[in-house]
Design an enzyme around this catalytic site. Structure first.
Site, PDB file in Angstrom:
ATOM      1  N   CYS A   2       0.853  -1.183   0.000  1.00 34.04           N
ATOM      2  CA  CYS A   2       0.000   0.000   0.000  1.00 34.04           C
ATOM      3  C   CYS A   2       0.892   1.238   0.000  1.00 34.04           C
ATOM      4  O   CYS A   2       1.902   1.289   0.693  1.00 34.04           O
ATOM      5  CB  CYS A   2      -0.951   0.096   1.181  1.00 34.04           C
ATOM      6  SG  CYS A   2      -2.158  -1.228   1.242  1.00 34.04           S
ATOM      7  N   ARG A  27       4.049  -0.487  -4.776  1.00 30.91           N
ATOM      8  CA  ARG A  27       3.727  -0.942  -3.417  1.00 30.91           C
ATOM      9  C   ARG A  27       2.385  -1.664  -3.343  1.00 30.91           C
ATOM     10  O   ARG A  27       2.035  -2.233  -2.305  1.00 30.91           O
ATOM     11  CB  ARG A  27       3.712   0.237  -2.449  1.00 30.91           C
ATOM     12  CG  ARG A  27       5.027   0.977  -2.377  1.00 30.91           C
ATOM     13  CD  ARG A  27       4.912   2.156  -1.448  1.00 30.91           C
ATOM     14  NE  ARG A  27       4.712   1.724  -0.090  1.00 30.91           N
ATOM     15  CZ  ARG A  27       5.679   1.479   0.771  1.00 30.91           C
ATOM     16  NH1 ARG A  27       6.928   1.630   0.407  1.00 30.91           N
ATOM     17  NH2 ARG A  27       5.408   1.100   1.995  1.00 30.91           N
ATOM     18  N   TRP A  73      -2.673  -2.741  -1.745  1.00 26.05           N
ATOM     19  CA  TRP A  73      -2.367  -4.154  -1.863  1.00 26.05           C
ATOM     20  C   TRP A  73      -3.289  -4.849  -0.864  1.00 26.05           C
ATOM     21  O   TRP A  73      -3.179  -4.630   0.346  1.00 26.05           O
ATOM     22  CB  TRP A  73      -0.908  -4.426  -1.525  1.00 26.05           C
ATOM     23  CG  TRP A  73      -0.511  -5.862  -1.737  1.00 26.05           C
ATOM     24  CD1 TRP A  73      -0.243  -6.465  -2.923  1.00 26.05           C
ATOM     25  CD2 TRP A  73      -0.341  -6.864  -0.736  1.00 26.05           C
ATOM     26  NE1 TRP A  73       0.079  -7.783  -2.723  1.00 26.05           N
ATOM     27  CE2 TRP A  73       0.026  -8.055  -1.386  1.00 26.05           C
ATOM     28  CE3 TRP A  73      -0.471  -6.875   0.649  1.00 26.05           C
ATOM     29  CZ2 TRP A  73       0.269  -9.241  -0.706  1.00 26.05           C
ATOM     30  CZ3 TRP A  73      -0.233  -8.057   1.344  1.00 26.05           C
ATOM     31  CH2 TRP A  73       0.138  -9.227   0.659  1.00 26.05           C
ATOM     32  N   ASN A  98      -2.083   2.404   5.651  1.00 26.71           N
ATOM     33  CA  ASN A  98      -1.224   1.280   5.257  1.00 26.71           C
ATOM     34  C   ASN A  98      -0.876   0.541   6.540  1.00 26.71           C
ATOM     35  O   ASN A  98      -0.345   1.146   7.471  1.00 26.71           O
ATOM     36  CB  ASN A  98       0.034   1.834   4.568  1.00 26.71           C
ATOM     37  CG  ASN A  98       1.095   0.775   4.347  1.00 26.71           C
ATOM     38  OD1 ASN A  98       0.798  -0.419   4.296  1.00 26.71           O
ATOM     39  ND2 ASN A  98       2.333   1.194   4.223  1.00 26.71           N
ATOM     40  N   GLY A  99      -1.190  -0.744   6.602  1.00 21.68           N
ATOM     41  CA  GLY A  99      -0.910  -1.520   7.817  1.00 21.68           C
ATOM     42  C   GLY A  99      -2.083  -2.440   8.094  1.00 21.68           C
ATOM     43  O   GLY A  99      -2.901  -2.696   7.200  1.00 21.68           O
ATOM     44  N   GLU A 480      16.842 -18.735  -6.341  1.00 19.28           N
ATOM     45  CA  GLU A 480      16.517 -17.375  -6.774  1.00 19.28           C
ATOM     46  C   GLU A 480      16.014 -17.374  -8.229  1.00 19.28           C
ATOM     47  O   GLU A 480      15.064 -16.665  -8.562  1.00 19.28           O
ATOM     48  CB  GLU A 480      17.766 -16.474  -6.596  1.00 19.28           C
ATOM     49  CG  GLU A 480      17.633 -15.049  -7.071  1.00 19.28           C
ATOM     50  CD  GLU A 480      16.519 -14.242  -6.399  1.00 19.28           C
ATOM     51  OE1 GLU A 480      15.926 -14.708  -5.411  1.00 19.28           O
ATOM     52  OE2 GLU A 480      16.216 -13.152  -6.904  1.00 19.28           O
ATOM     53  N   LYS A 484      12.354 -16.061  -9.346  1.00 21.03           N
ATOM     54  CA  LYS A 484      12.147 -15.026 -10.377  1.00 21.03           C
ATOM     55  C   LYS A 484      11.184 -15.520 -11.444  1.00 21.03           C
ATOM     56  O   LYS A 484      10.290 -14.797 -11.861  1.00 21.03           O
ATOM     57  CB  LYS A 484      13.469 -14.622 -11.066  1.00 21.03           C
ATOM     58  CG  LYS A 484      14.446 -13.781 -10.306  1.00 21.03           C
ATOM     59  CD  LYS A 484      13.999 -12.385  -9.981  1.00 21.03           C
ATOM     60  CE  LYS A 484      13.270 -12.342  -8.668  1.00 21.03           C
ATOM     61  NZ  LYS A 484      13.984 -11.968  -7.489  1.00 21.03           N
ATOM     62  N   GLU A 487       7.609 -15.624 -10.075  1.00 28.17           N
ATOM     63  CA  GLU A 487       7.054 -14.296  -9.816  1.00 28.17           C
ATOM     64  C   GLU A 487       6.584 -13.586 -11.067  1.00 28.17           C
ATOM     65  O   GLU A 487       5.521 -13.000 -11.077  1.00 28.17           O
ATOM     66  CB  GLU A 487       8.160 -13.401  -9.234  1.00 28.17           C
ATOM     67  CG  GLU A 487       8.321 -13.446  -7.772  1.00 28.17           C
ATOM     68  CD  GLU A 487       9.348 -12.418  -7.352  1.00 28.17           C
ATOM     69  OE1 GLU A 487      10.527 -12.561  -7.721  1.00 28.17           O
ATOM     70  OE2 GLU A 487       8.974 -11.476  -6.658  1.00 28.17           O
ATOM     71  N   HIS A 503      16.505 -38.461  -4.558  1.00 27.59           N
ATOM     72  CA  HIS A 503      15.723 -38.792  -3.361  1.00 27.59           C
ATOM     73  C   HIS A 503      14.242 -38.456  -3.527  1.00 27.59           C
ATOM     74  O   HIS A 503      13.519 -38.352  -2.546  1.00 27.59           O
ATOM     75  CB  HIS A 503      16.301 -38.076  -2.135  1.00 27.59           C
ATOM     76  CG  HIS A 503      17.706 -38.485  -1.839  1.00 27.59           C
ATOM     77  ND1 HIS A 503      18.013 -39.738  -1.358  1.00 27.59           N
ATOM     78  CD2 HIS A 503      18.880 -37.840  -1.999  1.00 27.59           C
ATOM     79  CE1 HIS A 503      19.328 -39.840  -1.221  1.00 27.59           C
ATOM     80  NE2 HIS A 503      19.884 -38.699  -1.609  1.00 27.59           N
ATOM     81  N   LYS A 602       5.803  -4.707  -3.673  1.00 24.96           N
ATOM     82  CA  LYS A 602       7.146  -4.570  -3.115  1.00 24.96           C
ATOM     83  C   LYS A 602       7.003  -4.069  -1.682  1.00 24.96           C
ATOM     84  O   LYS A 602       6.012  -3.449  -1.342  1.00 24.96           O
ATOM     85  CB  LYS A 602       7.918  -3.542  -3.954  1.00 24.96           C
ATOM     86  CG  LYS A 602       9.393  -3.844  -3.956  1.00 24.96           C
ATOM     87  CD  LYS A 602      10.117  -3.159  -5.068  1.00 24.96           C
ATOM     88  CE  LYS A 602      11.568  -3.505  -5.016  1.00 24.96           C
ATOM     89  NZ  LYS A 602      11.848  -4.842  -5.539  1.00 24.96           N
TER      90      LYS A 602
HETATM   91  C1  F6R Z   1      11.345 -11.266  -4.789  1.00 23.27           C
HETATM   92  C2  F6R Z   1      11.249 -10.190  -3.813  1.00 23.27           C
HETATM   93  C3  F6R Z   1      10.816 -10.543  -2.447  1.00 23.27           C
HETATM   94  C4  F6R Z   1      11.619  -9.734  -1.424  1.00 23.27           C
HETATM   95  C5  F6R Z   1      11.070  -9.979  -0.010  1.00 23.27           C
HETATM   96  C6  F6R Z   1      11.895  -9.265   1.039  1.00 23.27           C
HETATM   97  O1  F6R Z   1      11.742 -10.787  -6.034  1.00 23.27           O
HETATM   98  O2  F6R Z   1      11.497  -9.056  -4.110  1.00 23.27           O
HETATM   99  O3  F6R Z   1      10.915 -11.900  -2.195  1.00 23.27           O
HETATM  100  O4  F6R Z   1      12.963 -10.120  -1.499  1.00 23.27           O
HETATM  101  O5  F6R Z   1       9.755  -9.510   0.048  1.00 23.27           O
HETATM  102  O6  F6R Z   1      11.937  -7.907   0.817  1.00 23.27           O
HETATM  103  P1  F6R Z   1      13.078  -7.019   1.439  1.00 23.27           P
HETATM  104  O7  F6R Z   1      14.360  -7.413   0.813  1.00 23.27           O
HETATM  105  O8  F6R Z   1      12.682  -5.600   1.108  1.00 23.27           O
HETATM  106  O9  F6R Z   1      13.064  -7.278   2.919  1.00 23.27           O
END
Ligand code: F6R
Length: 607
Positions: A2, A27, A73, A98-99, A480, A484, A487, A503, A602
């Site tokens: 948010c 966000r 969000w 936000n929260g 990772e 990616k 996502e 296994h 994010k």
């Molecule tokens: C994946 C991604 C998330 C963040 C996670 C932690 O591409 O961006 O998995 O890595 O939400 O976020 P931070 O690093 O801001 O604590």
């Protein structure tokens, strides 16, 4: 998670609010809304979906000198116009939040048994509660009284049509800052939203309340005592939050990695050594005391933590545990004496990471805390004893790319520093410094694989599943890569340490299952080769990202992509790049929203 933007001005604020929302969209993008006070009335505009749905519906006749805005969000209540912020009560009060208000049901039962609520959100309660107190109190007191009732986290902005020149804000657990301008003052969840208007910011702290008019900002502590907070100058630039000719932020940020890594090592390597002073003056608190390291992080940052564990143990001989913050915070630990806590986070506002830090930082066995973080003004950076900033610059794409490789770069600097009291010799320090300094050029040459990987994506993007394999410090890189891909392209992907295949997971390998292998030229190369033979024998198609000297050749079943990653510890950083490119190109072919993948946001500031 948010985004909030608000402004009090001598002039019309509508463009400040709409532009601010566009910058904050990363966000959250389930719905967006604006409320302004115009002609002594609260006028509210809301739409489900992206910010553009809202802004394209706004007409020219909005002319207001005060307003609040929100991009959502969804947590409580589905994405819909009814659940979009701002929420209003009796057309008097409008709020953006936000929260999470944890006790919203209790408050409803206590104060509003007969009130009709128009949304399914936890946030609407705040509008009603503030309105309830505002019948007998001024707006600041009403917000203050309301906050005494609630449990949870908030960044909150409130307008009251009876005080048409004032915004009240409050912060607890969710980020909020005030931008100081000329005849306009601003509020936002982060500085990007405002950088085209001002570079002067006050970062509110938990418990702060503030009143904002076009000419004044007053800040109060949780007991309503007036306090002052420093005005800080930000060196963010408009350029850093624009795409600069790239089609998406994700690809721009992938290609920024040589510069971002360079900026992260700059001034930190002096004469082939890394001084411990890069950790600031508090380094003395823990430097000669710690015996073991505990790392906590989430998501991509957790993958950086897993690489850190390998490096700390293998290169420096420092025992290290790494754990996902949301797990760490809710279990009890047998903590070893003299543990150093390291928190890794791009945003520095991730709720789980912050809560885990706050839970343990004052416990006896922890001798110090270090943040590896990309946002110097974040809560995490403020709350740890030392902070090692990753100079990635703003990361706007929801999928983390340059933040990850700069985290790994900063971690290697940290391993060198912490290892001085353990097994890092002068020679090893020198060699690691040289490897770090060589990284920007090596990343550039790895990025040259872009066109080849775009071709690979053409045959990869119609797959429903994919398996990623790696070993040792490259297993987190396989994880990772899988994250990616999931996502941004929505292809289901899983990562396994290659030796685990036999296994169980081998059962799902057939000609429809692409298998991506991360194959550096290291001590487990021959083992990895045997694991890949097991895949070939089951008809699985292999895509191998291999060091030039690892000796892999294309054949009917395997396609090899050569990476110039000499046999050295920084190789995981280089092997990350092609996997980011693969995810990006698959997403482009599938037509997903690369920078804002569905259901995500994010900066996860809620649990
Ligand atoms: C994946 C991604 C998330 C963040 C996670 C932690 O591409 O961006 O998995 O890595 O939400 O976020 P931070 O690093 O801001 O604590």
């Amino acid at each position: 998670m948010c985004g909030i933007v608000a402004a009090a001005s001598k002039f019309n604020v509508i463009n400040i609010l709409s532009d601010g929302l566009k910058h904050l969209e990363y966000r959250g993008y389930d719905s967006a809304g604006i409320a302004v006070i115009q002609d002594q009335k609260i006028n509210r505009y809301r739409k489900e979906g992206k910010v553009v749905e809202l802004t394209s519906s706004l007409t020219d006749n909005i002319n207001a000198t005060i307003g609040i805005a929100h991009t959502r969000w969804a947590t409580h209540g589905k994405p819909s116009e009814e659940n979009a912020h701002p929420h209003v009560a009796e057309e008097n009060i409008a709020i953006v939040h936000n929260g999470i208000i944890e006790n919203h049901i209790e408050i409803k039962n206590k104060f509003f048994k007969n009130t009709t609520f128009t949304s399914e959100t936890d946030s609407e309660i705040l509008a009603h509660l503030i309105n309830h107190f505002a019948h007998k109190n001024n707006t600041l007191d009403s917000v203050h009284l309301s906050l005494q009732e609630i449990k949870g986290s908030y960044a909150l902005a409130v307008i009251n049509k009876k005080n048409p020149g004032q915004i009240i804000v409050a912060r607890n657990g969710s980020p909020l800052l005030i931008g100081i301008g000329d005849q306009t003052n601003y509020i936002a969840s982060d500085a990007h939203a405002l950088i085209e208007h001002t570079n002067k910011f006050i970062y509110l702290e938990d418990g702060d309340l503030a009143t904002i008019t076009f000419e004044n900002v007053n800040i109060f502590d949780k007991n309503k005592n007036k306090i002052s907070r420093e005005i800080k100058k930000s060196n963010l630039s408009l350029k850093s939050s624009s795409k600069e000719g790239y089609e998406h932020f994700m690809i721009k940020e992938i290609f920024e990695q040589p510069e971002a890594v360079k900026a992260t090592i700059q001034d930190r390597i002096i004469n082939n050594a890394v001084p411990k002073e890069i950790l600031g003056p508090n380094v003395e608190k823990y430097f000669s005391k710690f015996k073991v390291v505990q790392i906590i992080a989430c998501g991509t940052s957790y993958h950086a933590a897993l690489v850190a564990k390998h490096w700390l143990e293998r290169l420096a001989g420092i025992p290290c545990h790494a754990e996902i913050a949301s797990e760490f915070r809710y279990r009890s630990h047998a903590v070893q004496k003299n543990t150093l806590l390291i928190c890794i986070s791009q945003s520095g506002e991730t709720a789980d990471t912050l809560s885990a830090l706050r839970k343990v930082k004052n416990e006896d066995h922890y001798v110090g805390t270090i943040a590896i973080c990309n946002v110097p003004e974040s809560s995490l950076a403020r709350e740890c004893d030392s902070t090692l900033i990753t100079h990635a610059g703003p990361e706007i794409g929801v999928a983390s790319t340059k933040a990850f490789t700069t985290q790994l770069t900063a971690i290697m600097l940290l391993v060198i520093v912490l290892g001085k009291n353990f097994e890092i010799t002068k020679d090893l320090e020198k060699s690691l410094c040289k490897q770090l300094q060589g990284l920007p050029e090596k990343i550039k040459s790895t990025l040259a694989l872009d066109a080849e990987i775009a071709e690979l994506a053409k045959v990869f993007s119609d797959k429903e599943h994919a398996l990623f394999l790696g070993r040792g410090s490259h297993f987190p890189i396989a994880r990772e890569g899988a994250l990616k891909l999931k996502e941004v392209s929505y292809i289901h992907a899983e990562a396994y340490p290659a030796g685990e295949l036999k296994h169980g997971p081998l059962a799902i390998v057939d000609e429809n299952m692409p298998v991506v292998a991360v194959a550096p030229n290291n001590v487990v190369l021959e083992k990895l080769k045997s694991n890949l033979e097991e895949v070939k024998a089951r008809g699985g198609k292999l895509y191998i990202f291999a060091d030039k000297k690892a000796g892999f050749k294309n054949d009917d079943i395997s396609q090899v992509f050569e990476i110039d990653a000499p046999m050295n510890p920084v190789a995981p950083i280089l092997f990350t790049i092609p996997l980011q490119l693969l995810a990006y190109h698959c997403a482009i072919i599938k037509g997903t929203n690369v920078d804002m993948p569905r259901n995500l946001a994010k900066s996860v500031t809620v649990e």
